[in-house]
Design a protein around this motif. Sequence first.
Motif, PDB file in Angstrom:
ATOM      1  N   ASN A   8     -32.872 -40.152 -40.513  1.00  0.00           N
ATOM      2  CA  ASN A   8     -31.417 -40.146 -40.394  1.00  0.00           C
ATOM      3  C   ASN A   8     -30.722 -40.350 -41.742  1.00  0.00           C
ATOM      4  O   ASN A   8     -29.682 -39.750 -42.006  1.00  0.00           O
ATOM      5  N   ILE A  11     -30.734 -37.002 -43.396  1.00  0.00           N
ATOM      6  CA  ILE A  11     -29.735 -36.094 -42.819  1.00  0.00           C
ATOM      7  C   ILE A  11     -28.341 -36.433 -43.340  1.00  0.00           C
ATOM      8  O   ILE A  11     -27.569 -35.557 -43.740  1.00  0.00           O
ATOM      9  N   VAL A  12     -28.021 -37.735 -43.348  1.00  0.00           N
ATOM     10  CA  VAL A  12     -26.696 -38.178 -43.798  1.00  0.00           C
ATOM     11  C   VAL A  12     -26.522 -37.906 -45.297  1.00  0.00           C
ATOM     12  O   VAL A  12     -25.478 -37.419 -45.737  1.00  0.00           O
ATOM     13  N   TYR A  15     -25.872 -34.261 -45.917  1.00  0.00           N
ATOM     14  CA  TYR A  15     -24.497 -33.930 -45.545  1.00  0.00           C
ATOM     15  C   TYR A  15     -23.529 -34.354 -46.652  1.00  0.00           C
ATOM     16  O   TYR A  15     -22.657 -33.595 -47.064  1.00  0.00           O
ATOM     17  N   GLU A 104     -14.137 -30.083 -39.155  1.00  0.00           N
ATOM     18  CA  GLU A 104     -15.309 -29.705 -38.373  1.00  0.00           C
ATOM     19  C   GLU A 104     -15.175 -30.267 -36.966  1.00  0.00           C
ATOM     20  O   GLU A 104     -14.307 -31.077 -36.680  1.00  0.00           O
ATOM     21  N   PRO A 155     -19.926 -38.795 -41.225  1.00  0.00           N
ATOM     22  CA  PRO A 155     -21.217 -38.082 -41.226  1.00  0.00           C
ATOM     23  C   PRO A 155     -22.112 -38.447 -40.045  1.00  0.00           C
ATOM     24  O   PRO A 155     -22.832 -37.584 -39.527  1.00  0.00           O
ATOM     25  N   ASN A 158     -20.719 -36.580 -37.055  1.00  0.00           N
ATOM     26  CA  ASN A 158     -20.805 -35.136 -37.193  1.00  0.00           C
ATOM     27  C   ASN A 158     -22.243 -34.622 -37.156  1.00  0.00           C
ATOM     28  O   ASN A 158     -22.545 -33.645 -36.476  1.00  0.00           O
ATOM     29  N   ARG A 159     -23.129 -35.290 -37.877  1.00  0.00           N
ATOM     30  CA  ARG A 159     -24.494 -34.779 -38.014  1.00  0.00           C
ATOM     31  C   ARG A 159     -25.487 -35.401 -37.023  1.00  0.00           C
ATOM     32  O   ARG A 159     -26.563 -34.849 -36.802  1.00  0.00           O
ATOM     33  N   SER A 161     -24.630 -36.429 -33.690  1.00  0.00           N
ATOM     34  CA  SER A 161     -23.687 -36.588 -32.577  1.00  0.00           C
ATOM     35  C   SER A 161     -24.310 -37.205 -31.333  1.00  0.00           C
ATOM     36  O   SER A 161     -23.744 -38.113 -30.724  1.00  0.00           O
TER      37      SER A 161
END
Length: 293
Positions: A8, A11-12, A15, A104, A155, A158-159, A161
Amino acid sequence: MSEDREKNLRIVALYINKMPSLPTSVAKVMEISNDPNASPADLNRVISIDPVLMGRVMKLINSAYYGLNQRITSLVRAIIMLGINTVKNLALSTAILGNLGGKEHFQALNMDGFWRHSLCVGVTAKQIAKKRKVDPRKIEEFFVAGLLHDIGKIPLNNRLSDQYFLAMSIADRETMPLYKAEKRAMAIHHCEAGQLIAKTWNLGQEISDAIIYHHSPSAYEGKHREMVLTIAAANYLANFLEIGFSGDRYPEKLPLELFDEIGVSFDWLEEIEEVVNEEIERARIFLKLGGEA
């Protein structure tokens, strides 16, 4: 580090690294503003070659936020009237909101409620700073730190969710603070994600500390303690009064000693609710400016 946390965080971080960088003019404005010898003319030279930023400055000085009787058409006069720090924080906050402010599809958080909560924390922090007789040149810093304190939720929301839905469900079901539910569901929380944004965009240690410690102010012993405690108190009030919606229905109570240290009582914070709501409506110009290209 657990696999979920590592995944995670990656991923963050990806982003955040893909977000547009702050415009060169904004970075230059921040640099000039941090120079104690800077003058309005120095800012004028930078802002005058950035038509978007110049438009934002002129729109702010002529907005209902300031309620002037006559229209200001001179950029250098606008800078003098607003003050160097206000111009700096306008440039910074609108650049950030322009990059993050609702372009977004967001899944879990209602963004209108999120930004209203953020504005509430900003204007409340500013009121506390005024009561404490903070140097007028620094008061706008409290507003910006409050405005950005929850920026790490964007983030995550959004990423990640599905996991964020789960975190909010856990917080509601078990009546626990959202950041703890985030940690359980996602292995990271919004304070950590917000700190990554602050570092990526060089927002400064004071804002970064306020972001990472606003849910754990008692643990903070650094030199920006006044800012951290102020943002923590303002955030608690916003959640307690349910002004806007940050997803945090069950915030932890802050120790009474914290309020004593910053020289305000919770009763006083409740008393200024009407003032805070009025200031939120006036400060919405920052959201409108931030949402513009």
